[in-house]
Motif scaffolding. Structure first.
Motif, PDB file in Angstrom:
ATOM      1  N   TYR A  41       0.839  -1.205   0.000  1.00  0.00           N
ATOM      2  CA  TYR A  41       0.000   0.000   0.000  1.00  0.00           C
ATOM      3  C   TYR A  41       0.870   1.250   0.000  1.00  0.00           C
ATOM      4  O   TYR A  41       1.908   1.316   0.674  1.00  0.00           O
ATOM      5  CB  TYR A  41      -0.885   0.020   1.252  1.00  0.00           C
ATOM      6  CG  TYR A  41      -1.563   1.352   1.471  1.00  0.00           C
ATOM      7  CD1 TYR A  41      -2.743   1.668   0.808  1.00  0.00           C
ATOM      8  CD2 TYR A  41      -0.992   2.315   2.312  1.00  0.00           C
ATOM      9  CE1 TYR A  41      -3.357   2.907   0.981  1.00  0.00           C
ATOM     10  CE2 TYR A  41      -1.593   3.549   2.500  1.00  0.00           C
ATOM     11  CZ  TYR A  41      -2.769   3.841   1.829  1.00  0.00           C
ATOM     12  OH  TYR A  41      -3.361   5.072   1.989  1.00  0.00           O
ATOM     13  N   ASN A  93      -4.342   0.815  -3.079  1.00  0.00           N
ATOM     14  CA  ASN A  93      -4.646  -0.239  -2.110  1.00  0.00           C
ATOM     15  C   ASN A  93      -4.250  -1.612  -2.628  1.00  0.00           C
ATOM     16  O   ASN A  93      -5.087  -2.466  -2.910  1.00  0.00           O
ATOM     17  CB  ASN A  93      -6.129  -0.174  -1.768  1.00  0.00           C
ATOM     18  CG  ASN A  93      -6.500   1.122  -1.094  1.00  0.00           C
ATOM     19  OD1 ASN A  93      -6.315   1.270   0.105  1.00  0.00           O
ATOM     20  ND2 ASN A  93      -7.006   2.092  -1.854  1.00  0.00           N
ATOM     21  N   ASN A 109      -4.822  -2.909   6.884  1.00  0.00           N
ATOM     22  CA  ASN A 109      -4.980  -3.486   5.539  1.00  0.00           C
ATOM     23  C   ASN A 109      -4.119  -4.703   5.228  1.00  0.00           C
ATOM     24  O   ASN A 109      -4.206  -5.271   4.139  1.00  0.00           O
ATOM     25  CB  ASN A 109      -4.775  -2.414   4.471  1.00  0.00           C
ATOM     26  CG  ASN A 109      -3.355  -1.878   4.419  1.00  0.00           C
ATOM     27  OD1 ASN A 109      -2.461  -2.372   5.105  1.00  0.00           O
ATOM     28  ND2 ASN A 109      -3.146  -0.853   3.600  1.00  0.00           N
ATOM     29  N   VAL A 158     -10.494  -2.227   4.686  1.00  0.00           N
ATOM     30  CA  VAL A 158      -9.793  -1.090   4.075  1.00  0.00           C
ATOM     31  C   VAL A 158     -10.665   0.164   4.134  1.00  0.00           C
ATOM     32  O   VAL A 158     -10.187   1.268   4.448  1.00  0.00           O
ATOM     33  CB  VAL A 158      -9.402  -1.417   2.622  1.00  0.00           C
ATOM     34  CG1 VAL A 158      -8.932  -0.172   1.894  1.00  0.00           C
ATOM     35  CG2 VAL A 158      -8.315  -2.489   2.602  1.00  0.00           C
ATOM     36  N   ILE A 205      -4.952   3.536   7.766  1.00  0.00           N
ATOM     37  CA  ILE A 205      -5.168   2.533   6.721  1.00  0.00           C
ATOM     38  C   ILE A 205      -4.164   1.398   6.837  1.00  0.00           C
ATOM     39  O   ILE A 205      -4.518   0.218   6.782  1.00  0.00           O
ATOM     40  CB  ILE A 205      -5.108   3.193   5.318  1.00  0.00           C
ATOM     41  CG1 ILE A 205      -6.246   4.198   5.161  1.00  0.00           C
ATOM     42  CG2 ILE A 205      -5.184   2.131   4.220  1.00  0.00           C
ATOM     43  CD1 ILE A 205      -6.105   5.122   3.960  1.00  0.00           C
ATOM     44  N   TRP A 210     -12.033  -8.002   3.476  1.00  0.00           N
ATOM     45  CA  TRP A 210     -10.832  -7.172   3.409  1.00  0.00           C
ATOM     46  C   TRP A 210     -11.157  -5.782   2.870  1.00  0.00           C
ATOM     47  O   TRP A 210     -10.690  -4.770   3.396  1.00  0.00           O
ATOM     48  CB  TRP A 210      -9.771  -7.828   2.520  1.00  0.00           C
ATOM     49  CG  TRP A 210      -8.510  -7.013   2.399  1.00  0.00           C
ATOM     50  CD1 TRP A 210      -7.466  -6.965   3.274  1.00  0.00           C
ATOM     51  CD2 TRP A 210      -8.180  -6.098   1.338  1.00  0.00           C
ATOM     52  NE1 TRP A 210      -6.504  -6.089   2.826  1.00  0.00           N
ATOM     53  CE2 TRP A 210      -6.914  -5.544   1.637  1.00  0.00           C
ATOM     54  CE3 TRP A 210      -8.830  -5.714   0.168  1.00  0.00           C
ATOM     55  CZ2 TRP A 210      -6.290  -4.613   0.805  1.00  0.00           C
ATOM     56  CZ3 TRP A 210      -8.212  -4.792  -0.663  1.00  0.00           C
ATOM     57  CH2 TRP A 210      -6.959  -4.245  -0.354  1.00  0.00           C
ATOM     58  N   ARG A 211     -11.983  -5.728   1.843  1.00  0.00           N
ATOM     59  CA  ARG A 211     -12.361  -4.425   1.286  1.00  0.00           C
ATOM     60  C   ARG A 211     -13.126  -3.602   2.326  1.00  0.00           C
ATOM     61  O   ARG A 211     -12.986  -2.377   2.397  1.00  0.00           O
ATOM     62  CB  ARG A 211     -13.166  -4.603   0.004  1.00  0.00           C
ATOM     63  CG  ARG A 211     -12.374  -5.297  -1.100  1.00  0.00           C
ATOM     64  CD  ARG A 211     -13.070  -5.222  -2.443  1.00  0.00           C
ATOM     65  NE  ARG A 211     -14.348  -5.886  -2.470  1.00  0.00           N
ATOM     66  CZ  ARG A 211     -14.535  -7.181  -2.690  1.00  0.00           C
ATOM     67  NH1 ARG A 211     -13.491  -7.985  -2.887  1.00  0.00           N
ATOM     68  NH2 ARG A 211     -15.745  -7.703  -2.706  1.00  0.00           N
TER      69      ARG A 211
END
Length: 447
Positions: A89, A145, A118, A166, A114, A162-163
């Motif tokens: 990232y 990302n 992540n 994030v 973030i 996971w999304r």
């Protein structure tokens, strides 16, 4: 705070591609999740998106729109590609800015939040001469990302959980950077006008029909008292006891002398598990549910009746299940992965753009599957036999593992640390809208 949220690429421009995924889809899904979390959990946030579906839009159109709107912050969501070996990232502000600029200060905060969630390699905070960073007149940030062509990163990208994680990282950064205030948790009292309680549903239906003939809207819900099932007829609910008493007089003037007022306490975030069980009575009528969603989406189909009917049969809070459907479908606008023709109102089996989940033949079936899935989480009892089992994931649930809406956090939505609270916030907004409409009518009657 006015946020311009920009999912990169779209339409004829897929962005980076790899492993069966397209950047435009990943970016849009993360951005929609950011919008949903902000709307449901924070006050005084206005959000405008460059796109909410798979459309083409030029870079100039995006920055011009943000500038003319007067956004306070421009946030652009992307993912990366290189040669399969790069991973991780990184985020960018414009190359002309100093490390002491507003964009740099916000970048420090956003980056920390973030990268904390992540599970990606930290490639650092960077600067670049990207169009959206150069032409936006407000502080701005572009986040990359992960790498869509890298095995490690793409394994994460394919997971809806996971999304969501994030998106939550982005939101935590925004909340810190702009001192966003979470929605109120103050308790409120709701005054229900109960126009009769009956041992048989037929008698309750007769009372409901009688009240409607007298111009008084009412609906039936079931409640268990000392182990016995009763059917109550509710003829209104109000935040003011005075207005509830006015309605009570109206009901009694029709000849219904056994009507009374029941006071119940609620709260906007509803984090008290004891008060917000998935199992229980439905508070709102189908009309109130349908009216609420149509204030936001006038083209929404009417699902309120199904949520009351199936909710009542399975003993599920149908009105809160309805709020969950609104959360999952963006008020039946289906701006995410699931499409309208799937009749999948709660995202059953959905994991992302590559897997939109289950489909059902009719809206009624979609609601039935939703209620059955909630029953699987909330109860260990056998599924009642009146309707066939059409929830394709019923047997995958750890039965009885989530008896409250907040307990769905990390189960229905993973990690989904505020998933249940988001649903309950929507439910509270529905209650407030309903009470305001009823109180307006009463004020008109009084005047």
């Amino acid at each position: 705070m006015k946020l311009y949220l920009d999912p990169g690429h779209g339409g004829s421009d897929p962005g980076a591609q790899g492993n069966g995924l397209r950047e435009k889809d990943i970016a849009l899904d993360i951005a929609l999740k950011i919008r949903s979390i902000l709307r449901n959990n924070y006050e005084n946030v206005e959000i405008r998106m460059s796109r909410t579906s798979d459309i083409s839009k030029s870079l100039a159109q995006r920055t011009n729109e943000a500038n003319s709107w007067g956004a306070d912050y421009y946030l652009s969501i992307h993912c990366n590609a290189y040669n399969g070996s790069a991973e991780g990232y990184e985020d960018f502000i414009h190359s002309s800015l100093s490390d002491f600029s507003a964009s740099a200060k916000y970048q420090d905060i956003m980056h920390a939040e973030i990268i904390n969630v992540n599970q990606l390699r930290n490639r650092g905070q960077k600067k670049a001469n990207f169009h959206v960073l150069r032409e936006a007149t407000m502080p701005s940030l572009l986040t990359e990302n992960g790498f869509i062509d890298n095995g490690h990163d793409v394994a994460l990208m394919k997971q809806s959980s996971w999304r969501q994680k994030v998106a939550q990282g982005h939101v935590k950064g925004l909340a810190r950077a702009f001192n966003l205030k979470r929605k109120s948790e103050e308790p409120k009292t709701i005054y229900k006008v109960i126009a009769g309680s009956f041992k048989t549903k037929e008698n309750a239906e007769e009372r409901e029909s009688y009240l409607r003939s007298k111009g008084i809207e009412s609906f039936i819900y079931s409640i268990t008292i000392s182990g016995e099932l009763w059917y109550r007829v509710q003829a209104g609910a109000f935040s003011s006891r005075e207005n509830a008493e006015i309605r009570l007089v109206e009901v009694k003037n029709t000849g219904v002398h056994d009507a009374y007022i029941a006071a119940e306490e609620t709260s906007s975030n509803q984090t008290d598990d004891a008060g917000y069980s998935i199992l229980g009575q439905t508070f709102l009528s189908p009309e109130h549910m349908n009216q609420y969603v149509k204030q936001i989406n006038p083209n929404a189909i009417e699902l309120g009746y199904y949520y009351l009917e199936f909710g009542e049969y399975y003993g599920i809070r149908g009105d809160i299940a309805f709020a969950q459907a609104m959360h999952e479908t963006d008020f039946l606008r289906f701006t995410g992965t699931v499409k309208p023709n799937q009749n999948n109102f709660c995202g059953l089996g959905t994991t992302g753009p590559d897997n939109p989940g289950a489909s059902f033949d009719t809206p009624s079936d979609g609601v039935l599957a939703h209620i059955q899935h909630l029953f699987a989480y909330a109860s260990t009892k056998p599924l009642p036999a009146k309707y066939p089992l059409i929830d394709p994931r019923f047997d995958l649930v750890n039965r009885g593992s989530a008896t409250t809406w907040v307990a769905l956090n990390g189960k229905w939505a993973v990690p989904g640390t505020t998933y249940g609270q988001s649903i309950l916030n929507l439910y509270e907004r529905n209650i407030n809208a309903t009470m305001q409409n009823l109180e307006k009518i009463l004020r008109e009657i009084k005047s």
